[in-house]
Design a protein around this motif. Structure first.
Motif, PDB file in Angstrom:
ATOM      1  N   ASP A 295      33.432  40.043  35.916  1.00 58.82           N
ATOM      2  CA  ASP A 295      34.885  39.299  35.848  1.00 58.82           C
ATOM      3  C   ASP A 295      35.588  40.548  35.674  1.00 58.82           C
ATOM      4  OD1 ASP A 295      37.148  38.278  35.053  1.00 58.82           O
ATOM      5  OD2 ASP A 295      36.297  37.025  33.455  1.00 58.82           O
ATOM      6  N   PRO A 296      36.407  40.846  36.742  1.00 58.60           N
ATOM      7  CA  PRO A 296      37.610  42.005  36.543  1.00 58.60           C
ATOM      8  C   PRO A 296      38.387  42.023  35.045  1.00 58.60           C
ATOM      9  CG  PRO A 296      37.435  41.276  38.778  1.00 58.60           C
ATOM     10  CD  PRO A 296      36.788  40.336  37.855  1.00 58.60           C
ATOM     11  N   ASP A 297      38.910  40.770  34.752  1.00 54.37           N
ATOM     12  CA  ASP A 297      39.600  40.773  33.566  1.00 54.37           C
ATOM     13  C   ASP A 297      38.970  41.300  32.285  1.00 54.37           C
ATOM     14  OD1 ASP A 297      41.647  39.514  35.233  1.00 54.37           O
ATOM     15  OD2 ASP A 297      41.077  37.628  34.987  1.00 54.37           O
ATOM     16  N   LYS A 298      37.641  41.485  32.335  1.00 54.73           N
ATOM     17  CA  LYS A 298      36.932  41.766  31.053  1.00 54.73           C
ATOM     18  C   LYS A 298      36.457  43.146  31.524  1.00 54.73           C
ATOM     19  CE  LYS A 298      35.106  37.290  29.978  1.00 54.73           C
ATOM     20  NZ  LYS A 298      33.923  36.400  29.992  1.00 54.73           N
ATOM     21  N   CYS A 299      37.212  43.872  32.364  1.00 51.31           N
ATOM     22  CA  CYS A 299      36.514  45.387  32.975  1.00 51.31           C
ATOM     23  C   CYS A 299      37.652  46.280  32.535  1.00 51.31           C
ATOM     24  CB  CYS A 299      36.013  45.186  34.088  1.00 51.31           C
ATOM     25  SG  CYS A 299      35.354  47.003  34.812  1.00 51.31           S
ATOM     26  N   PRO A 300      37.388  47.365  32.055  1.00 49.51           N
ATOM     27  CA  PRO A 300      38.455  48.381  31.746  1.00 49.51           C
ATOM     28  C   PRO A 300      38.983  48.926  33.091  1.00 49.51           C
ATOM     29  CG  PRO A 300      36.899  48.780  30.194  1.00 49.51           C
ATOM     30  CD  PRO A 300      36.309  47.712  30.897  1.00 49.51           C
ATOM     31  N   VAL A 301      38.212  49.140  33.831  1.00 51.63           N
ATOM     32  CA  VAL A 301      38.237  49.599  35.234  1.00 51.63           C
ATOM     33  C   VAL A 301      39.514  49.013  35.877  1.00 51.63           C
ATOM     34  CG1 VAL A 301      37.473  50.540  37.741  1.00 51.63           C
ATOM     35  CG2 VAL A 301      35.795  50.640  35.498  1.00 51.63           C
ATOM     36  N   TRP A 302      39.449  47.736  35.731  1.00 50.16           N
ATOM     37  CA  TRP A 302      40.583  46.575  36.524  1.00 50.16           C
ATOM     38  C   TRP A 302      41.817  47.024  36.090  1.00 50.16           C
ATOM     39  CZ3 TRP A 302      41.969  43.925  40.139  1.00 50.16           C
ATOM     40  CH2 TRP A 302      43.019  43.293  40.390  1.00 50.16           C
ATOM     41  N   GLN A 303      42.116  47.507  34.628  1.00 51.74           N
ATOM     42  CA  GLN A 303      43.065  47.919  34.159  1.00 51.74           C
ATOM     43  C   GLN A 303      43.609  49.030  34.806  1.00 51.74           C
ATOM     44  OE1 GLN A 303      44.859  45.996  31.604  1.00 51.74           O
ATOM     45  NE2 GLN A 303      43.054  44.675  31.955  1.00 51.74           N
ATOM     46  N   GLN A 314      43.387  45.329  45.217  1.00 57.82           N
ATOM     47  CA  GLN A 314      43.299  44.661  43.980  1.00 57.82           C
ATOM     48  C   GLN A 314      42.555  43.374  44.360  1.00 57.82           C
ATOM     49  OE1 GLN A 314      46.812  44.111  41.805  1.00 57.82           O
ATOM     50  NE2 GLN A 314      47.072  46.166  41.627  1.00 57.82           N
ATOM     51  N   ASN A 315      42.644  42.782  45.678  1.00 57.95           N
ATOM     52  CA  ASN A 315      42.369  41.612  46.127  1.00 57.95           C
ATOM     53  C   ASN A 315      40.676  41.938  46.599  1.00 57.95           C
ATOM     54  OD1 ASN A 315      44.350  40.027  45.859  1.00 57.95           O
ATOM     55  ND2 ASN A 315      45.332  40.590  48.034  1.00 57.95           N
ATOM     56  N   TRP A 316      40.452  43.089  46.949  1.00 55.94           N
ATOM     57  CA  TRP A 316      39.417  43.442  47.351  1.00 55.94           C
ATOM     58  C   TRP A 316      38.102  43.640  46.189  1.00 55.94           C
ATOM     59  CZ3 TRP A 316      37.139  48.443  46.105  1.00 55.94           C
ATOM     60  CH2 TRP A 316      35.841  48.465  46.645  1.00 55.94           C
ATOM     61  N   VAL A 317      38.754  44.096  44.924  1.00 54.50           N
ATOM     62  CA  VAL A 317      37.931  44.489  43.703  1.00 54.50           C
ATOM     63  C   VAL A 317      37.900  42.721  43.073  1.00 54.50           C
ATOM     64  CG1 VAL A 317      38.211  44.989  41.352  1.00 54.50           C
ATOM     65  CG2 VAL A 317      39.106  46.471  43.051  1.00 54.50           C
ATOM     66  N   GLN A 318      38.861  41.962  43.186  1.00 51.63           N
ATOM     67  CA  GLN A 318      38.509  40.613  42.619  1.00 51.63           C
ATOM     68  C   GLN A 318      37.443  39.919  43.327  1.00 51.63           C
ATOM     69  OE1 GLN A 318      39.792  38.717  40.140  1.00 51.63           O
ATOM     70  NE2 GLN A 318      41.298  40.274  39.135  1.00 51.63           N
ATOM     71  N   CYS A 331      33.652  50.171  43.187  1.00 49.05           N
ATOM     72  CA  CYS A 331      34.985  49.703  42.585  1.00 49.05           C
ATOM     73  C   CYS A 331      35.667  50.913  41.998  1.00 49.05           C
ATOM     74  CB  CYS A 331      34.548  48.642  41.603  1.00 49.05           C
ATOM     75  SG  CYS A 331      36.121  47.821  40.562  1.00 49.05           S
ATOM     76  N   LYS A 332      34.909  51.770  41.482  1.00 53.15           N
ATOM     77  CA  LYS A 332      35.766  52.897  40.846  1.00 53.15           C
ATOM     78  C   LYS A 332      36.318  54.028  41.918  1.00 53.15           C
ATOM     79  CE  LYS A 332      32.878  52.552  36.645  1.00 53.15           C
ATOM     80  NZ  LYS A 332      31.709  53.108  35.788  1.00 53.15           N
ATOM     81  N   GLN A 333      35.790  53.949  42.890  1.00 53.55           N
ATOM     82  CA  GLN A 333      36.210  55.043  43.798  1.00 53.55           C
ATOM     83  C   GLN A 333      37.764  55.099  44.094  1.00 53.55           C
ATOM     84  OE1 GLN A 333      34.172  57.767  44.716  1.00 53.55           O
ATOM     85  NE2 GLN A 333      36.090  58.608  45.102  1.00 53.55           N
ATOM     86  N   PRO A 334      38.304  53.880  44.586  1.00 54.99           N
ATOM     87  CA  PRO A 334      39.593  53.991  44.834  1.00 54.99           C
ATOM     88  C   PRO A 334      40.575  54.314  43.644  1.00 54.99           C
ATOM     89  CG  PRO A 334      38.765  51.780  45.985  1.00 54.99           C
ATOM     90  CD  PRO A 334      37.685  52.610  44.771  1.00 54.99           C
TER      91      PRO A 334
END
Length: 391
Positions: A295-303, A314-318, A331-334
């Motif tokens: 769940d990206p909303d629970k991940c610091p990387v999403w911030q 962002q859509n690709w990450v979600q 996910c972190k590379q971009p």
């Protein structure tokens, strides 16, 4: 800005991007406040000098332009100390004790002995930093508004105590005539509209009229400001808040990026260090294995994606995170790429000052000279108002 260490991306997104924008809209003064650093680091002053130069290089790297703005060091303009001392003579002790951050900082920095005169009086030093240059606007975040209001109160009290100039009205009327013809008439019309009818817009228009006039000395302009609002000379200008357009920069743990949290990425940090920090960032604890959905909303990387990535990424990450279609390193590379891309022009701008420190010293020397000329003019008026201009 206090020189207490290397600047990080939180400083850039929260402050420096806004400063870069403002310097093309207003005449700006940017000061490294080394005396303020001593209010909390008085026992360990050894690193302050290096921090001062690092902060200045970081400002230039971030896009602060010495051709547009004035960059200087607080302690190189001794009038800061003189005005602080004189303002302190009339600043009530209770005002300082009620400053919101006073108790907060004492609680937060329990390892330091902050029961000092310097720490209690830092709001007066901060007020002097602003009032010395008769600043009309101070760009701050919402949490700093109380400090600007304190500065306004200190200026108001000073003007009340020392602004009773002998023959003030006659001097103000003589100054108004220097506006010339229609402007003089307009000034009196606006003053009457404000004082007799309470029209606040008339006050704003009169202030604008005076700011635009090139024929007035600083003293005459301050007399006319004071004549607008009452019957005393406004020796010190009450500054207004310029609420800064800031963005909250998340740190490596999802909290606000801050040195005190140990979650920062330096403005000029080494590429390999940045890559390592981002790659080892914590992620959604539910993703124990590569095949576990997250769940990206629970991940610091999403911030960080919200700060750096475009809508497509962002859509690709979600989609990829929730379906376990991508791994955390993917996910972190971009984010890594975006930070390094943002950082590259800063490194290039900084390098010439690292290679030739004399360029930086020259910018600061010029900025200190410009700042001091303004400060000396203010202090002449302050000393005269307080009866200290002995012949």
């Amino acid at each position: 800005m206090r020189p207490t260490g290397a600047l990080h991306l939180g400083h850039y997104h929260g402050v420096l991007k806004n400063w870069s924008r403002l310097q093309s809209e207003y005449p700006c003064l940017f000061c490294v406040v080394d005396w303020h650093a001593l209010t909390t680091h008085y026992e360990t002053p050894g690193m302050i000098e290096q921090h001062v130069w690092d902060v200045l290089i970081d400002w230039l790297a971030a896009g602060i332009d010495p051709a547009q703005a004035t960059l200087f060091i607080q302690s190189r303009v001794p009038e800061h100390a003189e005005l602080t001392l004189l303002l302190g003579m009339g600043t009530p002790l209770g005002w300082l004790e009620r400053v919101p951050t006073y108790r907060e900082q004492i609680e937060k920095l329990k390892e330091k002995d902050l029961a000092t005169y310097g720490f209690l009086g830092y709001p007066v030093l901060m007020a002097a930093d602003i009032l010395l240059y008769r600043a009309s606007l101070v760009p701050v975040g919402a949490d700093q508004i109380p400090h600007v209001e304190m500065t306004r109160e200190i200026a108001r009290r000073f003007n009340y105590l020392y602004g009773r100039e002998v023959g003030f009205e006659e001097k103000a009327l003589a100054a108004a005539k220097k506006l010339g013809g229609r402007r003089t008439k307009r000034y009196h019309e606006l003053r009457n509209a404000y004082q007799q009818e309470g029209q606040s817009e008339a006050l704003e228009q009169a202030h604008a009229l005076l700011q635009e006039s090139q024929s007035l000395s600083m003293s005459d302009r301050e007399r006319l400001f004071g004549y607008l609002e009452g019957a005393c000379k406004l020796i010190l200008v009450e500054p207004q808040v310029q609420l800064a357009k800031t963005s909250r920069m998340p740190g490596l743990d999802g909290q606000k990026m801050s040195k005190s949290y140990g979650n920062t990425i330096g403005l000029r940090e080494d590429k390999h260090s940045i890559e390592k920090k981002v790659r080892t960032m914590p992620t959604d604890p539910a993703r124990v294995r590569r095949t576990d959905p997250g769940d990206p909303d629970k991940c610091p990387v999403w911030q960080l994606h919200l700060a750096y990535s475009d809508e497509t990424t962002q859509n690709w990450v979600q989609k990829g995170c929730r379906s376990a279609g991508i791994g955390c390193l993917e996910c972190k590379q971009p984010v890594i790429d975006a930070i390094l891309h943002e950082q590259q022009p800063m490194l290039e701008r900084a390098q010439k000052y690292i290679d030739d420190p004399s360029l930086l010293r020259a910018i600061v020397a010029d900025g200190c000279d410009k700042a001091r000329k303004i400060a000396q003019e203010t202090m002449r008026d302050v000393r005269e108002a307080m009866g200290l201009s002995y012949s």
